[in-house]
Design an enzyme around this catalytic site. Sequence first.
Site, mmCIF file in Angstrom:
data_model
loop_
_atom_site.group_PDB
_atom_site.id
_atom_site.type_symbol
_atom_site.label_atom_id
_atom_site.label_comp_id
_atom_site.label_asym_id
_atom_site.label_seq_id
_atom_site.Cartn_x
_atom_site.Cartn_y
_atom_site.Cartn_z
ATOM 1 N NE ARG A 183 -3.698 0.281 2.207
ATOM 2 C CZ ARG A 183 -4.756 0.746 3.171
ATOM 3 N NH1 ARG A 183 -4.640 -0.062 4.128
ATOM 4 N NH2 ARG A 183 -5.313 1.661 3.161
ATOM 5 C CB CYS A 241 -1.727 3.599 9.895
ATOM 6 S SG CYS A 241 -3.303 4.204 10.866
#
Length: 286
Positions: A183, A241
């Site tokens: 990611r 995050c």
Amino acid sequence: MVAMNAIISASELASDLAAGSPPVLLDVRWQLSLAKAAGEPSFDGRAEYAAGHLPGAVYIDLDRELAGAPGTGGRHPLPDLTEFGAVMRKAGVSSRTPVVVYDGGQGWAAARAWWLLRWTGHPNVRVLDGGLPAWRGELSVATPEPAAGDFRPEPGARGLLDADGAAALARSGVLLDARAGERYRGDVEPVDRVGGHIPGAVSAPTTDNVATDGRFLPAEELAERFKALGATDGSQVGVYCGSGVSGAHQVLALAVAGVPAALYVGSWSEWSSDPSRPVAVGPDPQ
């Protein structure tokens, strides 16, 4: 927000419970649902709590009580602190009473509760290392009715980043991206509008902070890991995050290692929703 005693082992907790002056126990079992981006709720652990929890533990709902409604601030923005304080007091949290938080073992949800309580001024909060799977004692199905606590949230002047602060820290200090490497690189993006990372951020998957049993690596190993990433006690460190949950776990790991760090709560879910924000892709911070 550095705290060397940020975690507690199951054996230590058992001793505390047997000593007659137990901490307040909060059960925050939760797991991110990738379907949440499509409007479906995340797994919240309430049924599992009803089936068995640590004796005296109160269930806390991460999506509804540790976060505000999803929106421009990301999928898990800060909760209304007046409401958060009321939830904590109802759970029996007082400013002078130790608190121990646990979840189903991943540690992310418990870390979110730990971070919120610490950032709003509670001086003594720990996470059960390894979560409920580490517990070897009996479980209870009784719903406790604790006496009301007196905790009043008082947000700290430090420990929290917004988007501009995260962008600046990525250039002036160390900004760690706690998501999975794919990611960060932008290879895949199962939840948010676009893949990639904040320019200048360093990839540091939070999953590398724990052993195969879900317990944190020894403090010395964590310190070496973060040192290799540029994060030491003398540096300015921030974490983000996907939506401010696994990032809290990274802040917790840094605390175990003796490194204070701030959390960008909006994280990638907020950053990527703004087309004016730059996006970097690939394995390098850029």
